[in-house]
Design a protein around this motif. Structure first.
Motif, PDB file in Angstrom:
ATOM      1  N   SER A  76       0.814  -1.211   0.000  1.00  0.00           N
ATOM      2  CA  SER A  76       0.000   0.000   0.000  1.00  0.00           C
ATOM      3  C   SER A  76       0.853   1.269   0.000  1.00  0.00           C
ATOM      4  O   SER A  76       0.403   2.317  -0.482  1.00  0.00           O
ATOM      5  CB  SER A  76      -0.931   0.008   1.216  1.00  0.00           C
ATOM      6  N   ARG A  93     -11.401  -0.048  -1.241  1.00  0.00           N
ATOM      7  CA  ARG A  93     -10.672   0.393  -2.416  1.00  0.00           C
ATOM      8  C   ARG A  93      -9.447   1.191  -1.983  1.00  0.00           C
ATOM      9  O   ARG A  93      -9.357   1.657  -0.847  1.00  0.00           O
ATOM     10  CB  ARG A  93     -11.560   1.222  -3.342  1.00  0.00           C
ATOM     11  N   GLN A  94      -8.523   1.358  -2.938  1.00  0.00           N
ATOM     12  CA  GLN A  94      -7.275   2.060  -2.657  1.00  0.00           C
ATOM     13  C   GLN A  94      -7.272   3.422  -3.327  1.00  0.00           C
ATOM     14  O   GLN A  94      -7.943   3.645  -4.342  1.00  0.00           O
ATOM     15  CB  GLN A  94      -6.071   1.242  -3.169  1.00  0.00           C
ATOM     16  N   LEU A  96      -5.167   5.428  -5.494  1.00  0.00           N
ATOM     17  CA  LEU A  96      -4.044   5.153  -6.397  1.00  0.00           C
ATOM     18  C   LEU A  96      -3.315   6.410  -6.844  1.00  0.00           C
ATOM     19  O   LEU A  96      -2.116   6.359  -7.146  1.00  0.00           O
ATOM     20  CB  LEU A  96      -4.537   4.380  -7.622  1.00  0.00           C
ATOM     21  N   THR A 101       1.211   3.622  -9.315  1.00  0.00           N
ATOM     22  CA  THR A 101       0.243   3.245 -10.340  1.00  0.00           C
ATOM     23  C   THR A 101      -0.043   4.348 -11.346  1.00  0.00           C
ATOM     24  O   THR A 101      -0.611   4.081 -12.407  1.00  0.00           O
ATOM     25  CB  THR A 101      -1.078   2.828  -9.664  1.00  0.00           C
ATOM     26  N   TYR A 131      -0.900  -3.350 -11.994  1.00  0.00           N
ATOM     27  CA  TYR A 131      -0.963  -3.559 -10.547  1.00  0.00           C
ATOM     28  C   TYR A 131      -2.234  -4.331 -10.243  1.00  0.00           C
ATOM     29  O   TYR A 131      -3.322  -3.981 -10.723  1.00  0.00           O
ATOM     30  CB  TYR A 131      -0.966  -2.231  -9.801  1.00  0.00           C
ATOM     31  N   PRO A 133      -4.895  -5.029  -7.660  1.00  0.00           N
ATOM     32  CA  PRO A 133      -5.387  -4.438  -6.412  1.00  0.00           C
ATOM     33  C   PRO A 133      -5.520  -5.459  -5.294  1.00  0.00           C
ATOM     34  O   PRO A 133      -5.798  -6.649  -5.549  1.00  0.00           O
ATOM     35  CB  PRO A 133      -6.757  -3.868  -6.809  1.00  0.00           C
ATOM     36  N   GLU A 134      -5.347  -4.992  -4.067  1.00  0.00           N
ATOM     37  CA  GLU A 134      -5.445  -5.884  -2.914  1.00  0.00           C
ATOM     38  C   GLU A 134      -6.855  -6.462  -2.770  1.00  0.00           C
ATOM     39  O   GLU A 134      -7.030  -7.563  -2.232  1.00  0.00           O
ATOM     40  CB  GLU A 134      -5.059  -5.122  -1.645  1.00  0.00           C
TER      41      GLU A 134
END
Length: 401
Positions: A76, A93-94, A96, A101, A131, A133-134
């Motif tokens: 992260s 969600r991240q 970015l 990214t 990438y 995503p987690e």
């Protein structure tokens, strides 16, 4: 001006700001044009990060991102943190934006301290430009053109071998060797900014992207170069120096970038010189790779490689004699080798001048001359006992730049 002219101007300007870093500057630029990544390997305080920031700042509109990794760095931190506001609403969600990214150019310091948790994501980011995503779902496409990575030392953990293999260009960076470079460094410490380049050339991101995606890949790879690469690979494998098929394929794009930057429509044997920074795996075999690659170049470059190798052998012999502490024998040896070394030094200067006249890149020639001058200077001072003033006069009369 054309993009080639602008990039060559950038290389010259940045090289003037950072002494003894002309080859690194050129290779990082070629790495960008090839869409490949560069490793700068060397001790702290050798201007690795400063050089990268200065060079990449010349790309207008490009998003630049950098990070200093450690063994606790989480994915992260590299690709974006969790959006806490969205999480409170039950959405995972991240964020970015502003992370790896979304950048076109990246600088990753202490690359081999990448945590095991981040390793796989970093591999996909560098090689596939994606990438994962987690939270899962479709991979995120990344606009990365090139990453420059730095490390103080090679990793001993084989878990990062795949990461190391993705760094096509490998440059060893050391402390300044030439006295005049060191003196300029001292002066810069009290300078108020007057040392900055008189001009600051920039290139547009869109033009660079067009070159990376269309112009560089269109450079032809002729039969003579292909044959040389087949033979070079066999020569290296015979000495148990093996590069992956992926590295050889990526190296072709670097050769195309070298030819494109020189304004040619086809890769020439001269372009093979860039492979001296590609095909070694550990520093101890870098010299072997350099000699083998130089054997496939144009006659002038082969001659320069042979002369530089002779001078390097004299340097190793000097070290052995200094270790033996035979003062009288050292003086006699240095006196006998003095004429040979002076002639060799003049030959290197002449060959460099020829390359300039022919419009060829001279960063490699400069590096060979710098290495030769270091050894010449040591033999004059440590072997013959000359003072600094006499040494400078000797070098000047011997055809130094």
């Amino acid at each position: 001006m054309s993009l080639q002219s602008d990039l060559n101007a950038v290389i010259g300007e940045v090289g003037a700001l950072y002494h003894e870093r002309a080859e690194e500057t050129r290779m990082i630029t070629l790495g960008m044009l090839a869409g490949q990544h560069t490793l700068m390997l060397g001790p702290p305080g050798t201007a690795k990060s400063a050089l990268v920031r200065e060079l990449t700042s010349r790309i207008s509109s490009a998003e630049y991102w950098e990070i200093l990794l450690n063994k606790f760095s989480a994915p992260s931190q590299i690709f974006g943190p969790i959006d806490v506001g969205a999480l409170a609403q039950g959405q995972y969600r991240q964020i970015l934006d502003g992370h790896a990214t979304t950048c076109e150019i990246a600088f990753v310091d202490e690359i081999f301290k990448c945590s095991s948790a981040a390793l796989n994501s970093m591999l996909a980011f560098l090689n596939e430009r994606v990438y994962h995503p987690e939270s899962g779902g479709a991979p995120v496409a990344c606009p990365l053109i090139s990453a420059v990575c730095a490390s103080n030392e090679l990793a001993e953990d084989d878990t990062v071998d795949a990461l190391y293999d993705r760094l096509l260009i490998r440059m060893e960076v050391d402390y300044l060797a030439r006295p005049e470079s060191f003196e300029a460094l001292l002066l810069s410490a009290i300078d108020d900014g007057q040392q900055q380049a008189a001009q600051t050339t920039t290139v547009e991101l869109a033009a660079l992207q067009q070159a990376v995606r269309g112009e560089v890949p269109a450079i032809a790879l002729g039969a003579a170069v292909r044959s040389a690469l087949v033979d070079l690979r066999a020569d290296l494998r015979h000495r148990e120096i093996v590069s992956s098929d992926r590295r050889w394929k990526q190296a072709v794009r670097l050769l195309q970038a070298s030819a494109w930057l020189a304004g040619r429509e086809q890769v020439s044997l001269d372009d093979l010189a860039v492979l001296t920074h590609v095909l070694w795996d550990v520093p101890s075999n870098r010299g072997t790779v350099d000699r083998l690659v130089r054997g496939y170049l144009a006659p002038d470059d082969r001659e320069m490689a042979d002369v530089a190798d002779q001078i390097a052998q004299l340097g190793r012999e000097l070290d052995r004699r200094l270790d033996a502490q035979d003062v009288d024998g050292l003086y006699d040896w240095a006196f006998d080798r003095h004429t040979l070394l002076r002639t060799a030094h003049r030959s290197l200067s002449t060959l460099r001048a020829t390359a300039v006249e022919e419009g060829r890149a001279t960063s490699w020639h400069d590096a060979q001359l710098e290495a030769a001058e270091r050894i010449y200077r040591r033999i004059l001072t440590e072997g013959l006992g000359m003072d600094e003033g006499a040494v400078n006069a000797q070098l000047a009369s011997g055809g130094a730049r």
